[in-house]
Design a protein around this motif. Structure first.
Motif, short mmCIF file in Angstrom:
data_model
loop_
_atom_site.label_atom_id
_atom_site.label_comp_id
_atom_site.label_asym_id
_atom_site.label_seq_id
_atom_site.Cartn_x
_atom_site.Cartn_y
_atom_site.Cartn_z
N ARG A 69 -15.15 64.32 112.97
CA ARG A 69 -14.73 64.12 111.59
C ARG A 69 -13.22 63.96 111.57
O ARG A 69 -12.50 64.65 112.29
N THR A 70 -12.73 63.07 110.72
CA THR A 70 -11.30 62.83 110.59
C THR A 70 -10.75 63.64 109.43
O THR A 70 -11.28 63.59 108.32
N ILE A 71 -9.68 64.39 109.71
CA ILE A 71 -9.03 65.21 108.69
C ILE A 71 -7.57 64.79 108.58
O ILE A 71 -6.86 64.71 109.59
N LEU A 72 -7.14 64.52 107.36
CA LEU A 72 -5.74 64.19 107.08
C LEU A 72 -5.07 65.46 106.57
O LEU A 72 -5.54 66.08 105.61
N ILE A 73 -3.99 65.85 107.25
CA ILE A 73 -3.18 67.00 106.84
C ILE A 73 -1.88 66.46 106.26
O ILE A 73 -1.16 65.73 106.94
N ALA A 74 -1.58 66.83 105.02
CA ALA A 74 -0.34 66.39 104.40
C ALA A 74 0.47 67.61 103.95
O ALA A 74 0.04 68.36 103.08
N ASP A 75 1.61 67.81 104.60
CA ASP A 75 2.50 68.92 104.26
C ASP A 75 3.89 68.55 104.74
O ASP A 75 4.04 67.98 105.82
N ASP A 76 4.90 68.87 103.94
CA ASP A 76 6.27 68.53 104.32
C ASP A 76 6.83 69.47 105.37
O ASP A 76 7.86 69.19 105.96
#
Length: 123
Positions: free
Chosen positions: A3-10
């Motif tokens: 499964r592909t997971i996108l993590i978005a955090d600065d």
């Protein structure tokens, strides 16, 4: 099944913590450091899950990215877990209004993250 997971955090350290927590699982991890990159990454990679920080610098915060994902017919099925240190009722309400599927309050444990990911993905 991978499964592909996108993590978005600065914060690079938090992205690394999340990535390391998911390592060893059936996951491919993609990262973004702001809202614009997150939305572009979601559109490009069509992830199975998005883990999205609420407070990010730049043009789009996490609420705006979540709302854009949920408004996009090609992405609206993708679950979004919002991650934030802000746990006031108004913050949770804003997440619901944006279409978030789950909320994870900072600080969180790696086990809590894994449990939330597996519950959201149904794995």
């Amino acid at each position: 099944m991978n499964r592909t997971i996108l993590i978005a955090d600065d914060h690079a350290d938090l992205r690394k913590l999340i990535r390391m927590t998911l390592l060893g699982g059936p996951f491919t991890v993609i990262e973004a450091e702001d809202g614009v990159q997150a939305l572009a990454g979601a559109r490009r990679h069509r992830p199975d899950l998005i883990i999205l920080d609420v407070m990010m610098p730049g043009e789009l915060d996490g609420y705006q990215v979540c709302a854009a994902v949920k408004a996009d017919p090609a992405l609206r099925h993708v679950p979004v877990i919002l991650v934030t240190a802000r746990a006031q009722r108004a913050d949770l309400q804003a997440g619901q209004e944006a279409g978030a599927d789950a909320y994870l309050i900072k600080p969180f444990s790696p086990m809590e993250l894994l449990e939330r990911v597996t519950a959201t993905l149904g794995t």
